[in-house]
Design a protein around this motif. Structure first.
Motif, PDB file in Angstrom:
ATOM      1  N   GLU A  24      56.153  12.886  76.581  1.00 57.35           N
ATOM      2  CA  GLU A  24      56.516  11.131  75.832  1.00 57.35           C
ATOM      3  C   GLU A  24      56.733   9.931  77.440  1.00 57.35           C
ATOM      4  O   GLU A  24      57.387  10.475  77.980  1.00 57.35           O
ATOM      5  N   ARG A  26      56.491   5.378  77.147  1.00 58.32           N
ATOM      6  CA  ARG A  26      56.048   4.087  77.191  1.00 58.32           C
ATOM      7  C   ARG A  26      55.494   3.178  77.695  1.00 58.32           C
ATOM      8  O   ARG A  26      55.664   2.916  78.491  1.00 58.32           O
ATOM      9  N   LEU A  59      47.906   7.946  70.485  1.00 62.50           N
ATOM     10  CA  LEU A  59      48.142   6.772  70.555  1.00 62.50           C
ATOM     11  C   LEU A  59      49.855   6.947  69.074  1.00 62.50           C
ATOM     12  O   LEU A  59      49.010   8.170  68.269  1.00 62.50           O
ATOM     13  N   ALA A  60      50.696   5.205  69.107  1.00 62.17           N
ATOM     14  CA  ALA A  60      51.395   5.601  67.807  1.00 62.17           C
ATOM     15  C   ALA A  60      50.117   5.483  66.386  1.00 62.17           C
ATOM     16  O   ALA A  60      51.111   6.300  65.588  1.00 62.17           O
ATOM     17  N   ASP A  61      49.698   5.054  66.291  1.00 65.47           N
ATOM     18  CA  ASP A  61      48.635   5.658  65.194  1.00 65.47           C
ATOM     19  C   ASP A  61      48.160   6.272  64.718  1.00 65.47           C
ATOM     20  O   ASP A  61      47.290   6.339  63.865  1.00 65.47           O
ATOM     21  N   PRO A  90      46.807  -0.251  72.925  1.00 73.19           N
ATOM     22  CA  PRO A  90      48.202   0.317  72.892  1.00 73.19           C
ATOM     23  C   PRO A  90      48.846  -0.977  73.146  1.00 73.19           C
ATOM     24  O   PRO A  90      47.787  -1.738  74.108  1.00 73.19           O
ATOM     25  N   VAL A  91      49.868  -0.984  72.585  1.00 73.75           N
ATOM     26  CA  VAL A  91      50.322  -2.261  72.734  1.00 73.75           C
ATOM     27  C   VAL A  91      51.355  -2.511  73.644  1.00 73.75           C
ATOM     28  O   VAL A  91      52.329  -0.791  73.710  1.00 73.75           O
ATOM     29  N   GLY A  93      54.840  -1.391  75.238  1.00 75.48           N
ATOM     30  CA  GLY A  93      56.856  -1.034  73.997  1.00 75.48           C
ATOM     31  C   GLY A  93      56.030  -0.106  73.412  1.00 75.48           C
ATOM     32  O   GLY A  93      57.325   0.729  73.202  1.00 75.48           O
ATOM     33  N   GLU A  94      54.611   0.508  72.974  1.00 73.89           N
ATOM     34  CA  GLU A  94      54.394   1.237  71.941  1.00 73.89           C
ATOM     35  C   GLU A  94      54.216   2.741  72.448  1.00 73.89           C
ATOM     36  O   GLU A  94      54.730   3.028  73.783  1.00 73.89           O
ATOM     37  N   THR A  95      55.169   3.543  71.375  1.00 79.14           N
ATOM     38  CA  THR A  95      55.880   4.625  72.549  1.00 79.14           C
ATOM     39  C   THR A  95      54.376   5.892  72.718  1.00 79.14           C
ATOM     40  O   THR A  95      53.712   5.744  70.910  1.00 79.14           O
ATOM     41  N   LEU A  96      54.007   6.788  73.336  1.00 75.69           N
ATOM     42  CA  LEU A  96      52.199   7.674  72.943  1.00 75.69           C
ATOM     43  C   LEU A  96      53.120   8.989  73.345  1.00 75.69           C
ATOM     44  O   LEU A  96      53.844   9.855  74.589  1.00 75.69           O
TER      45      LEU A  96
END
Length: 245
Positions: A24, A26, A59-61, A90-91, A93-96
């Motif tokens: 994981e 960020r 990605l988070a989505d 991704p943006v 700050g997003e966690t992936l």
């Protein structure tokens, strides 16, 4: 796309554990060319003749974003994951979740370790190398071409000896006091952090600075073929190898 800057370097998880295939992370930055920078990664960045990893970022989505290459950024310590095509990024700050192409990486690990063995067997310096998942080469500073079968036999003996492979760290000053550790003529070990990473094969078989990824024992390399030895200059001999399994 404007470049987004950040202060922290990427934590290279592969440096301490080459067998990690996922983690994981960020998102800490997107550079001007759309390259993705993370706070930590299992993706090896191109260097020392070893290609950067490929793979995916989940990605988070839920989307899987393909990564075609991994390189070092312009700012020291930052690793850039180069995405495929024009998919939405991704943006910050997003966690992936990062996933490398493990099969490709593992072949690079076997190949890279095999090139260390060739250097150690021939007891000389490296003038260049290129690691691939199908074929690799190493250029060595040797006045006369070695016998191909003799090199093949010596390398396979080292592989079958099942030497353990480990890493250790020394200071820049310790390296300066032991210049014979540096086997590369063209690329010097990275300095500036105060520490230099060494890769050791067996107790006394080989020890040299290297930032690449390697297997845990020589036997993991498996069957190896020395396919060709070429003259590439007055004292430059190119040895080509491929994995037989």
């Amino acid at each position: 796309m404007p470049e987004t800057t950040f202060t922290d370097a990427t934590q290279p998880l592969f440096r301490d554990d080459a067998y990690l295939s996922t983690c994981e992370a960020r998102v800490t930055g997107i550079n001007a060319r759309g390259g993705i920078e993370l706070d930590r990664t299992v993706f090896y960045a191109t260097g020392g003749g070893q290609p950067g990893d490929t793979g995916t970022l989940k990605l988070a989505d839920g989307r899987d974003l393909a990564i075609d290459a991994t390189v070092f950024g312009e700012t020291k310590g930052r690793i850039v994951h180069v995405p495929s095509g024009d998919a939405p990024l991704p943006v910050i700050g997003e966690t992936l979740t990062a996933h490398i192409d493990w099969e490709r990486r593992y072949r690079h690990m076997r190949m890279h370790t095999a090139l260390h063995i060739i250097c150690a067997v021939l007891k000389t310096q490296i003038s260049g190398c290129q690691i691939g998942d199908m074929e690799s080469r190493i250029d060595l500073n040797i006045p006369e071409p070695p016998d191909k079968q003799a090199v093949q036999n010596a390398v396979m003996r080292a592989i079958e000896a099942d030497h353990a492979i480990s890493t250790e760290w020394i200071t820049d000053a310790e390296l300066d006091a032991n210049p014979g550790l540096v086997k590369s003529m063209s690329v010097q070990p990275p300095r500036g952090s105060g520490l230099v990473r060494l890769v050791r094969i067996g107790e006394n078989f080989d020890l040299q600075p290297c930032g690449g990824t390697h297997v845990k024992s020589t036997r993991e390399i498996g069957s190896l073929l020395v396919t060709k030895i070429e003259n590439k200059g007055r004292q430059n001999r190119r040895i080509r190898i491929r994995l037989d399994t």
